[in-house]
Scaffold this motif. Structure first.
Motif, mmCIF file in Angstrom:
data_model
loop_
_atom_site.group_PDB
_atom_site.id
_atom_site.type_symbol
_atom_site.label_atom_id
_atom_site.label_comp_id
_atom_site.label_asym_id
_atom_site.label_seq_id
_atom_site.Cartn_x
_atom_site.Cartn_y
_atom_site.Cartn_z
ATOM 1 N N VAL B 67 0.854 -1.187 0.000
ATOM 2 C CA VAL B 67 0.000 0.000 0.000
ATOM 3 C C VAL B 67 0.896 1.246 0.000
ATOM 4 N N ARG B 68 0.551 2.190 -0.863
ATOM 5 C CA ARG B 68 1.306 3.449 -0.895
ATOM 6 C C ARG B 68 0.774 4.393 0.182
ATOM 7 N N ASP B 69 1.661 5.140 0.769
ATOM 8 C CA ASP B 69 1.311 6.115 1.824
ATOM 9 C C ASP B 69 0.542 5.467 2.965
ATOM 10 N N LYS B 70 1.058 4.360 3.458
ATOM 11 C CA LYS B 70 0.315 3.619 4.473
ATOM 12 C C LYS B 70 0.346 4.303 5.843
ATOM 13 N N ASP B 71 1.277 5.253 6.031
ATOM 14 C CA ASP B 71 1.344 5.926 7.334
ATOM 15 C C ASP B 71 0.075 6.728 7.639
ATOM 16 N N ARG B 72 -0.737 6.958 6.632
ATOM 17 C CA ARG B 72 -2.028 7.624 6.873
ATOM 18 C C ARG B 72 -2.915 6.802 7.799
ATOM 19 N N PHE B 73 -2.602 5.496 7.885
ATOM 20 C CA PHE B 73 -3.495 4.593 8.627
ATOM 21 C C PHE B 73 -2.913 4.173 9.976
ATOM 22 N N ASP B 74 -1.837 4.840 10.389
ATOM 23 C CA ASP B 74 -1.133 4.454 11.615
ATOM 24 C C ASP B 74 -2.059 4.318 12.826
ATOM 25 N N GLU B 75 -3.059 5.154 12.873
ATOM 26 C CA GLU B 75 -3.935 5.181 14.058
ATOM 27 C C GLU B 75 -5.120 4.222 13.930
ATOM 28 N N LYS B 76 -5.213 3.504 12.817
ATOM 29 C CA LYS B 76 -6.420 2.719 12.574
ATOM 30 C C LYS B 76 -6.155 1.217 12.632
ATOM 31 N N ASN B 77 -7.204 0.491 12.965
ATOM 32 C CA ASN B 77 -7.173 -0.963 12.819
ATOM 33 C C ASN B 77 -7.429 -1.287 11.358
ATOM 34 N N VAL B 78 -6.520 -1.983 10.742
ATOM 35 C CA VAL B 78 -6.698 -2.267 9.324
ATOM 36 C C VAL B 78 -6.990 -3.753 9.125
ATOM 37 N N ILE B 79 -8.021 -4.034 8.347
ATOM 38 C CA ILE B 79 -8.321 -5.417 7.989
ATOM 39 C C ILE B 79 -7.750 -5.647 6.602
ATOM 40 N N GLN B 80 -6.788 -6.559 6.504
ATOM 41 C CA GLN B 80 -6.132 -6.765 5.218
ATOM 42 C C GLN B 80 -6.491 -8.121 4.637
ATOM 43 N N LEU B 81 -6.848 -8.124 3.349
ATOM 44 C CA LEU B 81 -7.094 -9.391 2.664
ATOM 45 C C LEU B 81 -6.766 -9.227 1.190
ATOM 46 N N GLY B 82 -6.898 -10.308 0.443
ATOM 47 C CA GLY B 82 -6.549 -10.249 -0.967
ATOM 48 C C GLY B 82 -7.713 -9.742 -1.804
ATOM 49 N N PRO B 83 -7.423 -9.078 -2.932
ATOM 50 C CA PRO B 83 -8.511 -8.601 -3.790
ATOM 51 C C PRO B 83 -9.426 -9.735 -4.268
ATOM 52 N N ASN B 84 -8.849 -10.923 -4.460
ATOM 53 C CA ASN B 84 -9.680 -12.035 -4.936
ATOM 54 C C ASN B 84 -10.771 -12.421 -3.948
ATOM 55 N N GLU B 85 -10.410 -12.414 -2.674
ATOM 56 C CA GLU B 85 -11.410 -12.767 -1.656
ATOM 57 C C GLU B 85 -12.577 -11.792 -1.697
ATOM 58 N N VAL B 86 -12.242 -10.529 -1.865
ATOM 59 C CA VAL B 86 -13.273 -9.496 -1.891
ATOM 60 C C VAL B 86 -14.163 -9.660 -3.120
ATOM 61 N N ILE B 87 -13.534 -9.948 -4.238
ATOM 62 C CA ILE B 87 -14.298 -10.096 -5.478
ATOM 63 C C ILE B 87 -15.281 -11.254 -5.354
ATOM 64 N N ARG B 88 -14.836 -12.329 -4.730
ATOM 65 C CA ARG B 88 -15.707 -13.506 -4.625
ATOM 66 C C ARG B 88 -16.906 -13.285 -3.728
ATOM 67 N N ASP B 89 -16.697 -12.648 -2.600
ATOM 68 C CA ASP B 89 -17.841 -12.480 -1.715
ATOM 69 C C ASP B 89 -17.719 -11.269 -0.800
ATOM 70 N N ALA B 90 -17.779 -10.115 -1.401
ATOM 71 C CA ALA B 90 -17.603 -8.878 -0.635
ATOM 72 C C ALA B 90 -18.704 -8.715 0.411
ATOM 73 N N LYS B 91 -19.905 -9.138 0.055
ATOM 74 C CA LYS B 91 -21.028 -8.927 0.964
ATOM 75 C C LYS B 91 -20.850 -9.721 2.258
ATOM 76 N N LYS B 92 -20.417 -10.973 2.117
ATOM 77 C CA LYS B 92 -20.205 -11.796 3.303
ATOM 78 C C LYS B 92 -19.051 -11.231 4.133
ATOM 79 N N ILE B 93 -17.997 -10.803 3.456
ATOM 80 C CA ILE B 93 -16.850 -10.250 4.181
ATOM 81 C C ILE B 93 -17.270 -9.028 4.990
#
Lengths: 162, 104
Positions: B67-93
């Motif tokens: 991720v570019r400029d990831k320091d913008r998210f230093d204060e946040k909880n980030v949920i990371q996954l692969g784009p394929n998982e999201v494409i398959r079932d974004a609603k369930k995720i």
């Protein structure tokens, strides 16, 4: 400077669409067929180089997207103009990937030039990827009888994107 | 809920856009507000503002490259996954993430 909107028909040409894909022994045979379509249409000038780019991308992660869709894509110097080949295989072809894979019926193969020029072309390719999320669009691809139906489906569904 | 997401992929053409659209579609169906930044071949599109990031209840990175400029998210909880998982079932995720949030 105002740029003229690029017509999708300049990216997907009639000779790059096969709605009657069948008899493919495996994924490799399907990909070969689509690479040949792009080569014959003059989109890529080296089958071998483009094929290597396609398989390099395959090795980085699955281009099988579930829901009977795959979007293999290759980016290399052999691509002269950005282009998209489309093959529909109604009986399905098994598309294996590192994660298992599955049967595909709608396959879009993207050819992306090494040099990132022509933003408008890139926009068209990315719009197409976005459309594949919508069942309204994929239904129309399944129903398409000819090239014009495919182009119209893209144009009309694209107009509905935000 | 307010969701912000970043999508990116190896060539920055296909998966990043499909994943972004899948997230937008799912959020709309679930009644959530979402902003998606695509880090693709054409650079950063729809760049998230600091305000949007601060206000977000959920931060998702659907990425398989850095991720570019990831320091913008230093204060946040980030949920990371692969784009394929999201494409398959974004609603369930999205539903699962929301369910987990309401439990904690």
């Amino acid at each position: 400077m105002k740029t003229k909107k690029l017509e999708i028909s300049r990216v997907i040409k009639p000779e790059m669409v096969d709605l009657d894909g069948k008899g493919f022994r495996d994924k490799e045979a399907l990909l070969d067929h689509m690479i040949t379509m792009l080569f014959d249409a003059g989109v890529v000038d080296s089958k071998q180089e483009y094929l290597e780019a396609i398989y390099l991308r395959e090795s980085m992660g699955p281009t099988y997207m579930g829901n009977f869709i795959a979007i293999p894509h290759g980016k290399c110097a052999a691509v002269k103009n950005p282009g998209v080949a489309f093959c529909r295989c109604d009986s399905g072809v098994f598309y294996h990937t590192d994660l298992g894979g599955g049967d595909v019926k709608l396959v879009f193969m993207l050819a992306i030039p090494d040099q990132m020029s022509g933003e408008e072309y890139m926009r068209v390719l990315s719009q197409l990827a976005r459309l594949l999320v919508y069942p309204d669009f994929t239904d129309r691809l399944y129903q398409a009888q000819n090239y014009t139906d495919v182009i119209n489906a893209i144009k009309e569904c694209e107009a509905k994107l935000d | 809920m307010k969701i912000v997401a970043i999508t990116s992929c190896a060539t920055g053409i296909a998966h990043s856009y499909m994943a972004a659209e899948a997230l937008r579609k799912a959020a709309k169906e679930l009644g959530d507000e979402i902003r998606v930044e695509v880090q693709g071949a054409m650079g950063i599109e729809n760049r998230l503002t600091d305000e949007q990031i601060v206000e977000a209840d959920i931060v998702i990175w659907a990425v398989d490259v850095n991720v570019r400029d990831k320091d913008r998210f230093d204060e946040k909880n980030v949920i990371q996954l692969g784009p394929n998982e999201v494409i398959r079932d974004a609603k369930k995720i999205l539903s699962d993430i929301k369910a987990n949030l309401s439990k904690s």
